[in-house]
Write a protein that holds these residues in place. Structure first.
Motif, PDB file in Angstrom:
ATOM      1  N   ARG A   1       0.888  -1.150  -0.114  1.00 55.52           N
ATOM      2  CA  ARG A   1      -0.062  -0.109  -0.002  1.00 55.52           C
ATOM      3  C   ARG A   1       1.043   1.326   0.019  1.00 55.52           C
ATOM      4  O   ARG A   1       0.061   2.490  -0.096  1.00 55.52           O
ATOM      5  CB  ARG A   1      -0.974  -0.308   1.327  1.00 55.52           C
ATOM      6  N   TYR A   2       2.024   1.159   0.036  1.00 52.05           N
ATOM      7  CA  TYR A   2       3.110   2.350  -0.069  1.00 52.05           C
ATOM      8  C   TYR A   2       3.754   2.412  -1.120  1.00 52.05           C
ATOM      9  O   TYR A   2       4.715   3.149  -1.319  1.00 52.05           O
ATOM     10  CB  TYR A   2       3.881   2.397   1.156  1.00 52.05           C
ATOM     11  N   GLY A   3       3.481   1.507  -2.400  1.00 48.53           N
ATOM     12  CA  GLY A   3       4.175   1.526  -3.452  1.00 48.53           C
ATOM     13  C   GLY A   3       3.445   1.277  -4.761  1.00 48.53           C
ATOM     14  O   GLY A   3       2.052   1.077  -4.471  1.00 48.53           O
ATOM     15  N   GLY A   4       3.794   1.648  -6.072  1.00 43.91           N
ATOM     16  CA  GLY A   4       2.989   1.459  -7.115  1.00 43.91           C
ATOM     17  C   GLY A   4       2.277   2.578  -7.566  1.00 43.91           C
ATOM     18  O   GLY A   4       3.148   3.538  -8.103  1.00 43.91           O
ATOM     19  N   SER A   5       1.050   2.752  -7.109  1.00 41.22           N
ATOM     20  CA  SER A   5       0.234   3.762  -7.797  1.00 41.22           C
ATOM     21  C   SER A   5       0.444   5.307  -7.125  1.00 41.22           C
ATOM     22  O   SER A   5       1.398   5.411  -6.226  1.00 41.22           O
ATOM     23  CB  SER A   5      -1.308   3.608  -7.342  1.00 41.22           C
ATOM     24  N   LEU A   6       0.198   6.178  -7.763  1.00 41.06           N
ATOM     25  CA  LEU A   6       0.459   7.659  -7.414  1.00 41.06           C
ATOM     26  C   LEU A   6      -0.271   7.595  -5.837  1.00 41.06           C
ATOM     27  O   LEU A   6       0.562   8.244  -4.747  1.00 41.06           O
ATOM     28  CB  LEU A   6      -0.170   8.777  -8.053  1.00 41.06           C
ATOM     29  N   GLU A   7      -1.460   7.022  -5.578  1.00 48.45           N
ATOM     30  CA  GLU A   7      -2.212   7.190  -4.194  1.00 48.45           C
ATOM     31  C   GLU A   7      -1.173   6.580  -3.040  1.00 48.45           C
ATOM     32  O   GLU A   7      -1.076   7.112  -2.093  1.00 48.45           O
ATOM     33  CB  GLU A   7      -3.380   6.616  -4.333  1.00 48.45           C
ATOM     34  N   ASN A   8      -0.640   5.438  -3.565  1.00 48.61           N
ATOM     35  CA  ASN A   8       0.101   4.624  -2.838  1.00 48.61           C
ATOM     36  C   ASN A   8       1.559   5.211  -2.532  1.00 48.61           C
ATOM     37  O   ASN A   8       1.955   5.278  -1.214  1.00 48.61           O
ATOM     38  CB  ASN A   8       0.298   3.153  -3.097  1.00 48.61           C
ATOM     39  N   ARG A   9       2.293   5.955  -3.213  1.00 48.40           N
ATOM     40  CA  ARG A   9       3.543   6.450  -3.245  1.00 48.40           C
ATOM     41  C   ARG A   9       3.462   7.778  -2.472  1.00 48.40           C
ATOM     42  O   ARG A   9       4.272   8.107  -1.934  1.00 48.40           O
ATOM     43  CB  ARG A   9       4.100   6.713  -4.483  1.00 48.40           C
ATOM     44  N   THR A  10       2.281   8.236  -2.489  1.00 49.74           N
ATOM     45  CA  THR A  10       1.887   9.665  -1.786  1.00 49.74           C
ATOM     46  C   THR A  10       1.681   9.289  -0.269  1.00 49.74           C
ATOM     47  O   THR A  10       1.463  10.348   0.690  1.00 49.74           O
ATOM     48  CB  THR A  10       1.067  10.459  -2.484  1.00 49.74           C
ATOM     49  N   ARG A  11       1.134   8.115   0.048  1.00 44.77           N
ATOM     50  CA  ARG A  11       0.608   7.899   1.361  1.00 44.77           C
ATOM     51  C   ARG A  11       1.579   8.020   2.520  1.00 44.77           C
ATOM     52  O   ARG A  11       1.054   8.714   3.495  1.00 44.77           O
ATOM     53  CB  ARG A  11       0.390   6.217   1.235  1.00 44.77           C
ATOM     54  N   PHE A  12       2.884   7.906   2.299  1.00 47.49           N
ATOM     55  CA  PHE A  12       3.745   8.190   3.653  1.00 47.49           C
ATOM     56  C   PHE A  12       3.775   9.478   3.874  1.00 47.49           C
ATOM     57  O   PHE A  12       3.893  10.125   4.939  1.00 47.49           O
ATOM     58  CB  PHE A  12       5.413   7.619   3.080  1.00 47.49           C
TER      59      PHE A  12
END
Length: 381
Positions: free
Chosen positions: A200-211
């Motif tokens: 959930r912290y990698g791949g899509s823009l949503e996931n990479r922005t999560r942190f």
């Protein structure tokens, strides 16, 4: 007819009134935290207090954990002793009427085992090494391949930033800035050449922005959103950073930050080095319509170019690095169009001490740049 905005126009930053829009940028100086304890000293307090004429001072990058050290003699904010050291700095600035934010920092993969307790391996979103070398007790060493964070460790890192924010509050700062630029940990999660996670912290823009967004959430809960800024560098190539679509990535992240009503977003623009290494020159004007709050910009601005950025509404505040390093009274020199001290690059990160230099200490190239009103004026250094 509305008044033209310039560097000397006051600015309301939440409940803080900045007397001008000349911000002292965060700058690593490697003169704090001597030894393993990384504790700021009275010399650091003197350095920042000299520069209180800034509308706002942002401190050097400050580590939130023992496993976040990128460079020797850089300070932390994770122990009671460090917090007390930073209180010396905040108190000195406030006694002179200034305003100061502390920059919270985790180097992530841009660290080295020789700078870590028990030689611990640096961590990152993925097991991909930064490009380049860093200075260690054994001289220049290439960056090592980091250990990819386990999913359940990410919340621990976020908690370290929260604790750092709480310690900064206890030290008496006016706010904090999250260091999300220059290839350090937040930036490593954001950009896809450093983040190749499949959770959930990698791949899509949503996931990479999560942190980034989860970090912002916990720090604003400590301080209130109007006392929190964040620094980003969309064009940066430092430490081997790149993204397959930087405009899309940073547009998404900056738009998402609108939800927090932050003190500001601080954008580092493309440097000549970024462009030489394949970075994309992304103008601040591209992000200006996306971000509804206060925008601060930085990258080699002069008085004239800063005035233009403000008058054309491409920024609300401008931060200055090398010029403020060498000119403790920079706003006054700008106001008078006075000559500027030239920055001495040989002393940016430590004095070049050897047997031929008498009384060489950390103050050289740090607290010894002359003020304009000095009886023995020198306009170069």
């Amino acid at each position: 007819m509305s008044k033209t905005i310039d560097l000397f126009t006051p600015f309301e930053l939440g409940s803080l009134t900045l007397p001008n829009r000349v911000v002292m940028a965060p700058m690593t100086r490697s003169r704090a935290g001597q030894g393993e304890k990384k504790i700021p000293t009275t010399l650091n307090a003197e350095y920042y207090a000299q520069r209180v004429s800034a509308g706002l001072i942002i401190t050097e990058a400050t580590q939130v954990s023992p496993l976040s050290t990128a460079y020797a003699n850089t300070p932390g904010i994770f122990t009671a002793e460090q917090t007390a050291g930073w209180k010396l700095v905040a108190d000195a600035v406030h006694q002179q009427g200034g305003r100061i934010f502390l920059q919270l920092w985790h180097a992530g993969r841009v660290a080295h085992p020789l700078l870590h307790p028990e030689g611990a391996t640096p961590i990152g979103p993925s097991a991909i090494a930064a490009q380049g070398q860093t200075f260690t007790p054994q001289g220049m060493q290439p960056y090592v391949t980091p250990r990819a964070l386990e999913l359940d460790e990410i919340s621990e890192i976020i908690h370290q930033f929260q604790q750092g924010a709480e310690n900064a509050l206890a030290a008496g700062f006016d706010g904090v800035e999250l260091h999300g630029a220059f290839g350090y940990l937040i930036d490593q999660f954001l950009q896809d050449n450093a983040n190749q996670r499949s959770d959930r912290y990698g791949g899509s823009l949503e996931n990479r922005t999560r942190f980034l967004l989860e970090m912002t959430q916990v720090v604003t809960q400590v301080w209130g959103a109007k006392r929190v800024g964040i620094k980003l560098s969309p064009s940066n190539t430092y430490n081997g950073m790149a993204d397959s679509n930087a405009v899309e990535t940073f547009s998404y992240a900056i738009d998402a930050l609108n939800a927090f009503d932050l003190a500001y977003v601080h954008l580092m623009e493309a440097s000549e080095a970024d462009l030489r290494h394949g970075g994309q020159k992304i103008p601040t004007s591209l992000f200006r319509p996306l971000y509804k709050g206060t925008l601060m910009v930085n990258c080699g601005y002069t008085k004239a170019t800063a005035m233009t950025a403000l008058s054309e509404n491409n920024a609300d505040l401008v931060s200055f690095g090398n010029l403020f390093l060498a000119n403790p009274d920079l706003p006054e020199r700008f106001r008078l169009d006075a000559p500027l001290n030239a920055p001495d690059s040989a002393t940016f990160y430590a004095p070049p001490c050897n047997d031929s230099i008498e009384n060489c200490g950390f103050e050289k190239g740090y607290t010894d740049y002359p003020f304009l009103q000095s009886p023995t004026l020198e306009h170069s250094h």
